[in-house]
Every structure is written in structure tokens, then in C-alpha cells.
Write a protein that holds these residues in place. Structure first.
Motif, short mmCIF file in Angstrom:
data_model
loop_
_atom_site.label_atom_id
_atom_site.label_comp_id
_atom_site.label_asym_id
_atom_site.label_seq_id
_atom_site.Cartn_x
_atom_site.Cartn_y
_atom_site.Cartn_z
N PRO A 1 20.42 10.66 11.86
CA PRO A 1 21.18 11.14 10.71
C PRO A 1 21.05 10.16 9.54
CG PRO A 1 22.51 11.25 12.71
CD PRO A 1 21.27 10.47 13.05
N ASN A 2 21.13 10.69 8.32
CA ASN A 2 21.08 9.88 7.10
C ASN A 2 19.75 9.13 6.92
OD1 ASN A 2 23.84 10.60 6.50
ND2 ASN A 2 24.40 9.24 8.18
N GLU A 3 18.65 9.78 7.30
CA GLU A 3 17.32 9.25 7.00
C GLU A 3 17.22 9.03 5.49
OE1 GLU A 3 14.08 11.64 8.48
OE2 GLU A 3 12.60 10.63 7.21
N ASN A 4 16.59 7.94 5.11
CA ASN A 4 16.57 7.61 3.68
C ASN A 4 15.41 6.70 3.33
OD1 ASN A 4 17.48 4.57 3.26
ND2 ASN A 4 18.54 5.40 5.06
N ILE A 5 15.10 6.69 2.01
CA ILE A 5 14.23 5.66 1.44
C ILE A 5 14.95 5.07 0.23
CG2 ILE A 5 11.97 6.52 2.15
CD1 ILE A 5 11.80 7.95 -0.60
N LYS A 6 14.57 3.83 -0.12
CA LYS A 6 15.05 3.27 -1.38
C LYS A 6 14.15 3.81 -2.51
CE LYS A 6 16.32 -1.19 0.64
NZ LYS A 6 15.98 -2.63 0.62
N ILE A 7 14.75 4.22 -3.60
CA ILE A 7 13.98 4.71 -4.74
C ILE A 7 12.97 3.65 -5.20
CG2 ILE A 7 14.12 5.46 -7.17
CD1 ILE A 7 15.24 7.55 -5.28
N VAL A 8 13.40 2.39 -5.19
CA VAL A 8 12.50 1.33 -5.65
C VAL A 8 11.27 1.22 -4.74
CG1 VAL A 8 13.78 -0.49 -4.42
CG2 VAL A 8 12.38 -1.09 -6.40
N ASP A 9 11.46 1.42 -3.43
CA ASP A 9 10.32 1.37 -2.51
C ASP A 9 9.37 2.55 -2.75
OD1 ASP A 9 11.22 -0.95 -1.27
OD2 ASP A 9 12.29 0.14 0.32
N PHE A 10 9.98 3.70 -3.06
CA PHE A 10 9.17 4.90 -3.34
C PHE A 10 8.28 4.65 -4.55
CE2 PHE A 10 9.08 9.18 -5.54
CZ PHE A 10 8.24 9.81 -4.64
N VAL A 11 8.88 4.13 -5.61
CA VAL A 11 8.11 3.88 -6.83
C VAL A 11 7.06 2.79 -6.59
CG1 VAL A 11 8.25 3.14 -9.25
CG2 VAL A 11 9.99 4.70 -8.31
N ASN A 12 7.44 1.73 -5.91
CA ASN A 12 6.47 0.67 -5.60
C ASN A 12 5.34 1.20 -4.72
OD1 ASN A 12 7.54 -1.37 -7.12
ND2 ASN A 12 8.85 -2.15 -5.46
N GLY A 13 5.69 2.10 -3.81
CA GLY A 13 4.67 2.70 -2.94
C GLY A 13 3.64 3.48 -3.74
N ILE A 14 4.12 4.18 -4.78
CA ILE A 14 3.19 4.92 -5.66
C ILE A 14 2.26 3.93 -6.37
CG2 ILE A 14 3.04 6.44 -7.69
CD1 ILE A 14 5.88 7.50 -6.85
N ARG A 15 2.86 2.84 -6.89
CA ARG A 15 2.06 1.83 -7.60
C ARG A 15 1.02 1.23 -6.64
NH1 ARG A 15 6.10 -2.45 -9.37
NH2 ARG A 15 4.36 -3.30 -10.61
N HIS A 16 1.46 0.93 -5.43
CA HIS A 16 0.57 0.31 -4.45
C HIS A 16 -0.57 1.25 -4.07
CE1 HIS A 16 0.20 -2.25 -0.51
NE2 HIS A 16 -0.77 -2.52 -1.37
N THR A 17 -0.23 2.50 -3.80
CA THR A 17 -1.25 3.48 -3.42
C THR A 17 -2.28 3.67 -4.53
OG1 THR A 17 0.41 4.63 -2.08
CG2 THR A 17 -1.61 5.85 -2.58
N ALA A 18 -1.78 3.80 -5.77
CA ALA A 18 -2.70 4.00 -6.90
C ALA A 18 -3.63 2.80 -7.07
CB ALA A 18 -1.89 4.24 -8.18
N ARG A 19 -3.05 1.59 -6.93
CA ARG A 19 -3.87 0.38 -7.06
C ARG A 19 -4.96 0.30 -5.99
NH1 ARG A 19 0.17 -1.16 -9.82
NH2 ARG A 19 0.11 -2.94 -11.28
N ILE A 20 -4.58 0.68 -4.76
CA ILE A 20 -5.57 0.63 -3.67
C ILE A 20 -6.77 1.52 -4.04
CG2 ILE A 20 -6.01 1.27 -1.23
CD1 ILE A 20 -3.00 0.48 -0.73
N CYS A 21 -6.49 2.70 -4.57
CA CYS A 21 -7.57 3.61 -4.96
C CYS A 21 -8.39 3.00 -6.10
CB CYS A 21 -7.00 4.95 -5.39
SG CYS A 21 -6.12 5.82 -4.07
N GLN A 22 -7.69 2.38 -7.05
CA GLN A 22 -8.42 1.74 -8.16
C GLN A 22 -9.33 0.63 -7.66
OE1 GLN A 22 -5.21 0.48 -10.87
NE2 GLN A 22 -6.07 1.89 -12.41
N LEU A 23 -8.77 -0.25 -6.83
CA LEU A 23 -9.54 -1.40 -6.35
C LEU A 23 -10.70 -0.98 -5.47
CD1 LEU A 23 -6.64 -3.89 -5.50
CD2 LEU A 23 -8.32 -4.14 -7.35
N LEU A 24 -10.51 0.12 -4.76
CA LEU A 24 -11.55 0.59 -3.84
C LEU A 24 -12.85 0.89 -4.58
CD1 LEU A 24 -11.80 1.12 -0.80
CD2 LEU A 24 -11.21 3.51 -1.22
N GLU A 25 -12.71 1.36 -5.83
CA GLU A 25 -13.89 1.68 -6.64
C GLU A 25 -14.82 0.47 -6.74
OE1 GLU A 25 -13.02 3.02 -10.63
OE2 GLU A 25 -15.11 3.44 -11.07
#
Lengths: 453, 453
Positions: free
Chosen positions: B426-450
Motif C-alpha cells: 500500500p502507498n507505493e510512491n516515488i519522490k517527484i525530485v527522483d522522477f525529474v532527476n531520473g529523466i535528466r539521467h536517462t536523457a544524459r545517458i542517451c546523449q553520452l552514448l552517441e
């Protein structure tokens, strides 16, 4: 001793005895919830008063004990221990005829309590009727202690026996059960093993953990329980608790003589157990019986821990529990064994496992060379055409030690059960012929007791 | 690499990303019973098509797999493994807000699937949005494999991966989970233990026996199970199955270097386990982590036999069962371990104990000196202000070996969970800040991979 006359009386009145039993069986008397108990007590008390007994109804914390006595012409005395309570009838759908509507089919009387224990109680009362039909006086003093809590573990019996021990004290006590085996032999059980029934519990954490994460970190309640149990008994059935086998009184020469007269049990055991094998290995018949009932046992009766449903749930359980039943030989003491088990667990690092005592009973035993064994056996021979088969002890446990120990009265059996009596089960029954023979046997025991030296 | 611009885009659009996640979370998608699955598949497919992905919906025996791909400007490729199914919401009464009505409280987004796994899926999709806002072309080819059966054990995934292995094959796979720890470090899990989940069963007779009669005669299923289990692992946590520890690949020098950088775990383990102690004894921190997740484990997850209710029931149980979960280190093979356990039981006389396999998974592992570990770690440093904490393996198990093994694609994590995410609870959750950081991290990984050499 007018045995032919006695037999004739019993034969002529057997329908009436059966009707009296049927009257008892129609009256439910459930100690588990009190159903019908009050009415049952009235019926039993009235039965005994009618037969000239002084009757005392002793209140307890649950259901009353009935103590009754009628003096006889000799100094000899016998006490019948019985109980008026029965197990519930369920599961009702498995009964051919309803549990409290007695029915005779194929020479058997079916009803809840037919054997356990109203059949035995009426067997004793009918024996008194036959003796009183023969003579105005009873050959010996006859007493009854009839409790109403046997099916719930006799919680008040120790207090009552302690309080009434002088009045209970008699030359012998005839126990509430007993049976006639497949070969037509009446069985004489001369003792009961003691019992220590415990629950082992362990809690290792506040909640179950994920086994992927905690499998190598968190103490696992199930593993600790398994290791603790494995430390109690090895796979050769040897109990490993130091001192466990101390103080056991070995079978006497007389015991062994009786054991040697018993029929081969191995095949019968295997068939009855529904197992392919026995854990005893290859023993001769007397040793097999010694191993099965005269030696102590240590039985896991139940195990529970963690996930028990379909499929997998990958957890480290934080709780585990086991029920363990020790049956104790004469000489062993439940308190002493309990202390030894605790010490053994502590010594092996299992201080985190708690012990809850679920039950304790002392062993009891009438020596097989007691002169009354012969009296019961020869009276059986007269009734059954063969002497009793004597088992120095039976595997089960019960409150016989209260009579044997506190009231200093040796305990014997002369009963009316049969191997298919189905006590505590649907279609409980007795054979009519065993019921009538039980009356004959009981009456004879009272007659012979008058002349017991 | 326009990272400031990228961050600004993500910041400016974060509300929209959250709204997209909320839309996903409002749609139940229960693989256990199929509730909402069809609609969910439509939503996901449409999301990816809108973003220029070619989308293939692959039918299976249960719920479809979505495979999607969009070419990038470089030769590099990344595949996101996610799942669109979720666990049921019950017990509903323990949720502060209903599981399928997402709510933000104290900087956290609460809903079933917030972390597992819709939060991760939208994190990847939002990263693509931010990259496409920056440039019409993606820096590398991006693929998705999104299954709908993760919560029921991924029964069809092996078949699909086998069939699509060439198209799945990429420079790296970003796994469906991952988290940011209490100290604000993104965690990099480089592997998963294998698993062999079995049920041991024994039946010793056709029915339970009375322990007073059969305790020393009838084989006791509970005892036999206890002895068999005790033969598998000793109380020092050593597995006794011969050959069990063979073939384990020990931690590499690189692994040990990463382990030495991890914070002290002992106290945290004890607190989280809710136990007073750990079973590992006194180990230094790196060895403690090696012992906990890099060594195999053998866990009893459940025990059942005989009477488990209140008080005593004096029986010899004829049935007993245990659930046992082995977690296997890289190098160990589930089939080989199964054969060794069987041989060990037979050798110790437990031929009467049957083994039912409940589950089997292979281990998987990306070497910690793989060059992409540094890429993910340095991109994390840019987002979180600190490098990733690298765990060469995590204790759990999963289908990563399909990507790692069959599709020859190394598996990494960069996730948005937190230690209080309460997945499957019950009460599964994420922190909004982690969600936004996760987007930044994922995008950077794709950028760096190039620019990855």
C-alpha cells in the motif's frame, strides 16, 4: 459363586441393559460446550440412587463430578472410573444413523458415546443390577467416580481426586475403557505413559523479509526451528537431550513374560498405520512392543512457518512454531524432562526458542505381577474362553496416575471396545456381544474380589 | 552537449511529464486477472507511435509484449526494458489515497505503479521528449521492450526475447527499476542472482496416527522433513550439499574496489530487517556485502505439517512440506544445483522426499569494469552531484539474463525508486525530485552514448 445363575440373569436382562444404555446415548452431554450436561448428571445420579448408592455431586470449575458408593458385605472395595461427557457428533454427514439416535445394525450398537464412555458406564451399572438380582447385598463395596470433563482433558480431576483420595482408595480401580481384540481376547492395559506436550516458538525479526535480499543476513525462524528440532532427535530415532533416558524403569521379568504371549504385531502395525514401513527396524515381537509403548517417544505433531500456499513466495520467515509431544516411560518425570529440553536448547545456542507447555501427565503403572492381574485374567477366561492378553503399559496417556498415585489404588482394564469402535469418530459403536460379556466380566470381578485373600 | 539547455527543457516540462505519468497511473493494468490490460496496451502503443517509434504488439500466451524502435543519428543503441502491468491495489484499506487515483503529498506521488513500473516507463519516455525538444533526431537508436507479465513471473518473456534477440541487441539495456539511496546516490546494480525455488514434499502414511500409539512406530513426515532440511544447511549457514559452491565466480578486483566505496551496511541491515542480529557474524563491510548478495543462499520460505492450531493435537503427521529458495551466484547453474540436491537427499536416505520445482532463473552480470559503468556513473554525478554507487550484483533475481545472455546486451540500472517506495505494498510512491532527476539521467545517458567510443 453362582456363575451360571449370574450368566442366566444377565442373559435374561440383556435387552433391558441395552435399553438403559440407549436411554443414556439419546442424551447428548458435550463437555466442550455444556450441551445436555445438566440433564445427564440428573440421569446418572438418579440411576445410582435407585440402586442404593449414596450419591454426591461435586461441583468443579466446569462440570460436576459424581461420586457414589454402596457398601458391600465384604471388606473388599472396587472403584469404577467413568465419564458421562462425550465428544461432539460432527462431522454429522459421515454417520450412517445420527450420533444421538442409537441404532443397532449387524450386532453393533452405533451412537456417540457407545464405547466412550456410556457403554462402559452402563456395563458397570448392569453388572451391579445382576449382582443385586442374585443377592440383596453386593459382594464388595462398589464406588463410582464419574467425571464430566474427560473429553476436555480432565482439568478439575486432580483437585477432586486429591480432596477425595481417602474415599476413592479401593482394592482396585476399573478404568473407563478397554477392549476385546480381533482374536476375541480381552485386553488388560496395566499402565499409561506420561506426557509432556510443548510448543516451540521463535520470532527472529519484526516481519518477514525478501529472501533475495535477506536470505544470507536475517535470522530465519524456520531454519532455526529446523536446527533446534534436529538437535532433539536424530534420524535413528534416538533422543539427543542429555539425560533423557535416565530413570526409565525397564520392563520386569513378569512384563516380558506377558509380552512374549502376545501375537505378532509387526504386520498389524504396518497395516493399521497405512505406512509401508516401521521406524523400529527389525525387532522380535516383544522388543517391538517394548519399543513402541514402553520406551518414551518424541513426536513432532505440527510445524508451521512462513508461506504455505500454492507456488512460491520468496520470504525469510520471522516466525516459526512446532508442536512436540513427548510420551514418557514410568520413571521419567515431565518437569525433569522439560528442564532438560530447555537446558539442551540453551546449550546448543537456541536461547531464542521459547517453550510453551501445552500439557503434562505423569505415567502410571500397575506391576504385572500384582495378584489382581491373575484375578482379572482368570475371570476373563471364564467369560471369553481365554485369559486376558496383558500389556504392561499402553502407549497413550491419561489421568490414571491420580488413582494409582494419589489415591493409592491400582488401575486395571476390562472393557467392551473393539478395534473398529471408532471412538471420537463418526459411527462410534460397540458389539452387543462385547457389551454383554463386559457385564459378565465386571460382575465376576466383583464376585471374585470378595474372596481375594 | 547542451546539458544546461536539456535541464531547462526538463524543468520547464516537468509538470507535463507528471501529468503523463498520472494518466498512466489512473489506468489499472493487472496481469493477474487482465483488468485494464487492453486499454493500457493502447495507451502505451499510442504514446510511442506519437513520438515517432515503430511499434509492434507481440501477442503471447497471456498479455502482449510491446516492441518499439526509433533510429538515432549515431550507430549507438539503447534498449529500455519496462513493463506496463502492475500488482493489484489490495489491501485497499491501508492506502491513504486509492491506488488508482494518484495523489501528490509532501513531494511524493502515491499510486500503484508509481515506481513499479509506470514511473520508470514515463521517465524513459519523458527523456525522449526532452531529447526531441532539443533536436529533431535522437542521439542514438532507442528501443523499448515493454512486457505485461512481469508481475506474474514473465512466463512468455524467454520466448519473445529468443525470437527478437537480434532486434533487441543494443549497446546497453536500462533495466526497469533502480533507486536513489538515503544519501542521495543513484544505485547501479550490475547483476542478479540466479534462483532455484523448490518444494519438498513427503507422505509417510495414508493418514495421521495417534502419537501415543504410533510415535515410535510410524514414520513421521515432519521429522523426516526436519532431518532432510537439516542435512541441507548447517547452523553456521554453510550449505552441505556436495559441490554446491563449485563454479561460483568470485568477485573481481574491480568489484571489490566498488564494494569498498559503499557506506557501512551493518546497522542499516539490522534496522531494516527488524532483527537484533545478522547471521553473518562480524565481517568488514565489503565482506558483509559479498556474503549478503554475491554468495548463494538457501532459504526456507515456508514449513507446513500436521496440527497448527491452538493447543495440542497428539498426532504423527503423515504429510509435510517445505518451500526452499536457493539464490545462485554467477557460475552456478540451477539445473546442476537441482541435480545435486536430489543426489544429496538420496545419498542421505531421503528418497521418500520429492522435489517439485516452483521456479528457476539464471544469474546475470555485467562486469563492473565494463566501460559503460563509468559512463552511467559520470552522468549520474552530473545529475545527483555524486557518482553512482555500484553494486556488482543485487540479491534478487529476474529475467535480466535473457537480455544479458540471449540478446547479448549488458544490463544497467538508473532508477527513480527510494528506500520507502513500498513497491507491491500500500502507498507505493516515488519522490517527484527522483522522477525529474531520473529523466535528466536517462536523457544524459542517451546523449553520452552517441560519443561512446
Amino acid at each position: 459363586m453362582n456363575q451360571n445363575t449370574l450368566d442366566k440373569i444377565i442373559e435374561n436382562n440383556s435387552d433391558q441393559y441395552i435399553q438403559e444404555l440407549v436411554r443414556y446415548l439419546r442424551q447428548p452431554s458435550l463437555s466442550v460446550n455444556g450441551d445436555g450436561i445438566e440433564k445427564m448428571v440428573e440421569i446418572v445420579a438418579e440411576s445410582l440412587q435407585t440402586r442404593g448408592f449414596s450419591v454426591e455431586i461435586i461441583p468443579t470449575n466446569h462440570w460436576p463430578v459424581i461420586f457414589a458408593e454402596r457398601k458391600g458385605r465384604s471388606d473388599r472395595s472396587i472403584i469404577f472410573y467413568n465419564h458421562y461427557d462425550v465428544q461432539p457428533g460432527d462431522p454429522l454427514n459421515l454417520w450412517v444413523s445420527p450420533p444421538f439416535e442409537p441404532q443397532i445394525r449387524d450386532g453393533r450398537l452405533f451412537a456417540r458415546g457407545a464405547m466412550d464412555d456410556k457403554g462402559h458406564l452402563i456395563c458397570r451399572i448392569a453388572a451391579i443390577d445382576s449382582l443385586l438380582a442374585l443377592n440383596d447385598e453386593l459382594p464388595c463395596t462398589i464406588k463410582f467416580l464419574i467425571e464430566g470433563e474427560e473429553e476436555i482433558g480432565s482439568p478439575d480431576l486432580p483437585t477432586v481426586v486429591e480432596q477425595y483420595k481417602d474415599r476413592i482408595h479401593s482394592d482396585l480401580c476399573l478404568w473407563e475403557f478397554g477392549d476385546v481384540d480381533e482374536d476375541g481376547y480381552s485386553i488388560q492395559y496395566l499402565g499409561y505413559r506420561g506426557m509432556l506436550n510443548i510448543e516451540l516458538n521463535i520470532q527472529t525479526a519484526s516481519s518477514d523479509g525478501h529472501s533475495g535480499i535477506w536470505g544470507n543476513l536475517m535470522p530465519n525462524a524456520a531454519w532455526r526451528l529446523v536446527w533446534a528440532l534436529a538437535s532433539l532427535k536424530d534420524s535413528n530415532e534416538k533422543v539427543l537431550v542429555p539425560g533423557f533416558y535416565d530413570h526409565i524403569i525397564p520392563p520386569s521379568e513378569s512384563d516380558i513374560n506377558y509380552l512374549k504371549q502376545l501375537p505378532p504385531m509387526r504386520e498389524k502395525y504396518i497395516t493399521t498405520a497405512g505406512s509401508n514401513t516401521l521406524v523400529t527396524g527389525d525387532l522380535d515381537n516383544a522388543d517391538l512392543i517394548i519399543q513402541s509403548v514402553m520406551q518414551p517417544s518424541c513426536t513432532i505433531c505440527g510445524l508451521t512457518s512462513g508461506y504455505q500456499g500454492e507456488g512460491a513466495k520468496t520470504i525469510v520467515p520471522c516466525n516459526a512454531s512446532a508442536k512436540v509431544d513427548f510420551r514418557l516411560s514410568p520413571g521419567q518425570d515431565a518437569e525433569d524432562i522439560l528442564a532438560k529440553v530447555r537446558r539442551h536448547l540453551d546449550h546448543n545456542g537456541f536461547t531464542d526458542i521459547s517453550i510453551k507447555v501445552l500439557g503434562k501427565l505423569s505415567a502410571s503403572r500397575t506391576p504385572s505381577d500384582h495378584p489382581l492381574v491373575k484375578l482379572l485374567s482368570s475371570s476373563a477366561e471364564d467369560v471369553y474362553g481365554k485369559p486376558q492378553r496383558v500389556l504392561p503399559i499402553c502407549g497413550g496417556s491419561g489421568p490414571a496416575f491420580l488413582f494409582d498415585g494419589i489415591a493409592e489404588t491400582p488401575v486395571f482394564t476390562a472393557g467392551i471396545g473393539n478395534p473398529q469402535s471408532a471412538i471420537h469418530s463418526p459411527n462410534e459403536n460397540i458389539k452387543i456381544v462385547d457389551f454383554v460379556n463386559g457385564i459378565r466380566h465386571t460382575a465376576r470381578i466383583c464376585q471374585l474380589l470378595e474372596f481375594f485373600p
